[in-house]
Write an enzyme that holds these catalytic residues in place. Structure first.
Site, mmCIF file in Angstrom:
data_model
loop_
_atom_site.group_PDB
_atom_site.id
_atom_site.type_symbol
_atom_site.label_atom_id
_atom_site.label_comp_id
_atom_site.label_asym_id
_atom_site.label_seq_id
_atom_site.Cartn_x
_atom_site.Cartn_y
_atom_site.Cartn_z
ATOM 1 N N HIS A 68 17.536 -9.143 9.666
ATOM 2 C CA HIS A 68 18.954 -9.165 8.904
ATOM 3 C C HIS A 68 19.476 -10.738 8.633
ATOM 4 O O HIS A 68 20.002 -10.721 7.536
ATOM 5 C CB HIS A 68 20.062 -8.695 9.879
ATOM 6 C CG HIS A 68 21.480 -8.294 9.478
ATOM 7 N ND1 HIS A 68 22.337 -7.046 9.812
ATOM 8 C CD2 HIS A 68 22.154 -8.651 8.474
ATOM 9 C CE1 HIS A 68 23.304 -7.136 9.121
ATOM 10 N NE2 HIS A 68 23.232 -7.986 8.336
ATOM 11 N N TYR A 128 26.047 -3.001 12.894
ATOM 12 C CA TYR A 128 27.231 -2.094 12.385
ATOM 13 C C TYR A 128 27.706 -1.514 13.409
ATOM 14 O O TYR A 128 29.020 -0.686 13.116
ATOM 15 C CB TYR A 128 26.775 -1.711 11.094
ATOM 16 C CG TYR A 128 26.395 -2.379 9.996
ATOM 17 C CD1 TYR A 128 26.729 -4.003 10.063
ATOM 18 C CD2 TYR A 128 25.703 -1.968 8.986
ATOM 19 C CE1 TYR A 128 26.187 -4.519 8.803
ATOM 20 C CE2 TYR A 128 25.428 -2.759 7.780
ATOM 21 C CZ TYR A 128 25.520 -4.154 7.688
ATOM 22 O OH TYR A 128 24.950 -5.024 6.745
HETATM 23 N N1 LIG Z 1 22.752 -7.914 4.806
HETATM 24 C C1 LIG Z 1 24.077 -8.548 4.980
HETATM 25 O O1 LIG Z 1 24.132 -9.475 5.456
HETATM 26 C C2 LIG Z 1 25.174 -7.853 4.492
HETATM 27 C C3 LIG Z 1 25.107 -6.455 4.021
HETATM 28 N N2 LIG Z 1 26.079 -5.754 3.561
HETATM 29 C C4 LIG Z 1 25.823 -4.435 3.198
HETATM 30 O O2 LIG Z 1 26.564 -4.055 1.922
HETATM 31 C C5 LIG Z 1 27.610 -3.071 2.031
HETATM 32 C C6 LIG Z 1 28.511 -3.317 0.664
HETATM 33 O O3 LIG Z 1 29.148 -4.563 0.904
HETATM 34 P P1 LIG Z 1 30.475 -4.853 0.405
HETATM 35 O O4 LIG Z 1 30.504 -6.327 0.289
HETATM 36 O O5 LIG Z 1 31.654 -4.090 0.917
HETATM 37 O O6 LIG Z 1 30.287 -4.226 -0.966
HETATM 38 P P2 LIG Z 1 30.846 -4.297 -2.449
HETATM 39 O O7 LIG Z 1 31.334 -5.674 -2.820
HETATM 40 O O8 LIG Z 1 30.263 -3.470 -3.391
HETATM 41 O O9 LIG Z 1 32.480 -3.974 -2.174
HETATM 42 C C7 LIG Z 1 32.775 -2.730 -1.898
HETATM 43 C C8 LIG Z 1 34.068 -2.397 -1.360
HETATM 44 O O10 LIG Z 1 35.069 -2.776 -2.753
HETATM 45 C C9 LIG Z 1 36.031 -2.071 -2.654
HETATM 46 N N3 LIG Z 1 36.551 -1.988 -3.941
HETATM 47 C C10 LIG Z 1 35.766 -1.617 -4.899
HETATM 48 N N4 LIG Z 1 36.467 -1.718 -6.043
HETATM 49 C C11 LIG Z 1 37.684 -2.020 -5.836
HETATM 50 C C12 LIG Z 1 38.950 -2.227 -6.545
HETATM 51 N N5 LIG Z 1 38.812 -2.125 -7.899
HETATM 52 N N6 LIG Z 1 39.968 -2.718 -5.971
HETATM 53 C C13 LIG Z 1 40.005 -2.803 -4.623
HETATM 54 N N7 LIG Z 1 38.907 -2.858 -3.683
HETATM 55 C C14 LIG Z 1 37.770 -2.389 -4.538
HETATM 56 C C15 LIG Z 1 35.863 -0.886 -1.811
HETATM 57 O O11 LIG Z 1 36.844 -0.483 -0.899
HETATM 58 P P3 LIG Z 1 37.271 1.177 -1.120
HETATM 59 O O12 LIG Z 1 36.963 1.664 0.102
HETATM 60 O O13 LIG Z 1 38.965 0.942 -1.283
HETATM 61 O O14 LIG Z 1 36.939 1.576 -2.471
HETATM 62 C C16 LIG Z 1 34.730 -1.169 -0.923
HETATM 63 O O15 LIG Z 1 35.453 -1.456 0.264
HETATM 64 C C17 LIG Z 1 28.038 -3.286 3.447
HETATM 65 O O16 LIG Z 1 28.938 -2.085 3.805
HETATM 66 C C18 LIG Z 1 26.663 -3.451 4.112
HETATM 67 O O17 LIG Z 1 25.916 -2.119 4.346
HETATM 68 C C19 LIG Z 1 27.520 -6.124 3.426
HETATM 69 C C20 LIG Z 1 27.536 -7.925 3.756
HETATM 70 C C21 LIG Z 1 26.531 -8.539 4.458
HETATM 71 O O1 LIG Z 2 25.683 -7.402 7.288
HETATM 72 C C1 LIG Z 2 26.796 -8.197 7.066
HETATM 73 C C2 LIG Z 2 28.126 -7.830 7.081
HETATM 74 C C3 LIG Z 2 28.590 -7.623 8.585
HETATM 75 C C4 LIG Z 2 29.329 -6.635 8.737
HETATM 76 N N1 LIG Z 2 29.680 -6.627 10.208
HETATM 77 C C5 LIG Z 2 29.077 -7.560 10.696
HETATM 78 C C6 LIG Z 2 29.086 -7.966 11.902
HETATM 79 C C7 LIG Z 2 27.895 -9.076 12.515
HETATM 80 C C8 LIG Z 2 27.299 -9.664 11.303
HETATM 81 C C9 LIG Z 2 27.559 -9.174 10.239
HETATM 82 C C10 LIG Z 2 28.165 -8.292 9.734
#
Ligand SMILES: NC(=O)C1=CN([C@@H]2O[C@H](COP(=O)(O)OP(=O)(O)OC[C@H]3O[C@@H](n4cnc5c(N)ncnc54)[C@H](OP(=O)(O)O)[C@@H]3O)[C@@H](O)[C@H]2O)C=CC1
Ligand SMILES: O=CCc1c[nH]c2ccccc12
Length: 290
Positions: free
Chosen positions: A108, A51
């Site tokens: 990861h 990240y």
């Molecule tokens: N291990 C892995 O491979 C991965 C890990 N992650 C981790 O998980 C975390 C969260 O992932 P993420 O998929 O973003 O989680 P969520 O699915 O919980 O989504 C969060 C996002 O949803 C938006 N949101 C929430 N409610 C609404 C709504 N009603 N309308 C529009 N937008 C909305 C928020 O935006 P707003 O800012 O507008 O509130 C925020 O950006 C990441 O930051 C990371 O730390 C994520 C992907 C892969």
């Molecule tokens: O962790 C998963 C989501 C994510 C956000 N940024 C990157 C960059 C490269 C691989 C995965 C991700």
């Protein structure tokens, strides 16, 4: 303040809500957002090397002024660049985070490593040294877990995966496997049905449940909160994020919402199973052996 936590297979507590730093905050200065989260009562921070913002998480922890022991900090190993060892990579994360231990260190993605067993052995050493209080994996399928479990000294405490009703059916065999091995699930992408794939088969169900919960507590409940209760009730940690203080409060309030009924859960699972929408790590669907 987040009070609810789950107990991991090594006895450590795992707060049910984590503030993610990888999607909206990817490669961005995360300090202000993380301080805002901590000030609102978030105790669990989800970071990762890839990240590109571990340093700003470290700055936020220092500037927030909270006692480090009140926080649960996760980071994740991405690739191990040529000329660097897993240990050097891990220690670089600790330096950037300005911590002498993390609460959870995850591999990861299994796709980034030739020899998962040897990488897992390194993580086991960090746990024994107390530099990672718990260790686990992310985006691991059954086949990847089967590669590390035989002869492992520690069973992974956590598998952080994309989990929401629109991947429920595809993930079910993995969930059963994780349950059997007492591996806790952390869900990312959990709000997908509420805004990434709105107007899907779940929409009326989420609306109906949100209405019922809102009427019973006398304050509106959102579809996102219903999804987070659905996770909480399964003992799954919600890794979410937001840039907005009011949405952060919405996530924190989920702790005070009552459970869904058995019928509601069954309805969510059934409607969710009608479609398949994976947002991240789409390679997971390439392999039938989830
Ligand atoms: N291990 C892995 O491979 C991965 C890990 N992650 C981790 O998980 C975390 C969260 O992932 P993420 O998929 O973003 O989680 P969520 O699915 O919980 O989504 C969060 C996002 O949803 C938006 N949101 C929430 N409610 C609404 C709504 N009603 N309308 C529009 N937008 C909305 C928020 O935006 P707003 O800012 O507008 O509130 C925020 O950006 C990441 O930051 C990371 O730390 C994520 C992907 C892969
Ligand atoms: O962790 C998963 C989501 C994510 C956000 N940024 C990157 C960059 C490269 C691989 C995965 C991700």
């Amino acid at each position: 303040m987040v009070r609810l936590s789950f107990t991991l297979n090594d006895g450590n507590k795992f707060p049910w809500l984590a503030f993610g730093t990888g999607t909206a905050l990817y490669n961005k200065e995360a300090k202000d957002a993380v301080i805002q989260a901590i000030k609102h009562g978030v105790t669990h921070l989800d970071g990762a090397q890839v990240y590109g913002n571990e340093e700003s998480i470290g700055d936020a922890i220092v500037e927030s002024g909270v006692d480090r022991s009140t926080l649960f900090v996760t980071t994740k190993l991405w690739t191990v660049p040529a000329g660097q060892t897993v240990r050097e990579s891990f220690e670089e994360s600790l330096r950037k985070l300005k911590l002498d231990y993390v609460d959870l260190f995850l591999i990861h993605s299994p796709q980034n490593h030739q020899d998962l067993k040897s990488v897992w052995k390194e993580l086991e050493a960090f746990k024994k040294e107390g530099k990672a209080k718990s260790i686990g994996v992310s985006n691991f399928r059954i086949v990847d877990l089967e590669a590390i479990l035989p002869g492992a000294e520690f069973v992974p405490a956590v598998n952080q995966i994309e989990y929401h009703p629109y991947v429920f059916k595809a993930t079910k065999p993995l969930l059963d496997f994780l349950k059997k091995h007492n591996i806790t699930v952390a869900s990312y992408g959990g709000l997908t049905p509420a805004f990434r794939f709105k107007d899907g088969p779940l929409d009326p169900v989420l609306k109906k449940i949100a209405k019922r919960l809102g009427e019973s507590r006398g304050k509106p409940v959102t579809e996102g909160q219903v999804l987070q209760v659905w996770l909480r009730q399964q003992g799954v940690v919600a890794v979410s994020t937001t840039s907005k203080a009011e949405r952060l409060q919405e996530y924190l309030d989920v702790e005070t919402l009552p459970d869904l009924t058995t019928e509601e859960i069954e309805e969510i699972n059934a409607e969710g199973s009608k479609v398949h929408h994976r947002v991240f790590m789409k390679w997971i669907d390439d392999d039938a052996k989830l």
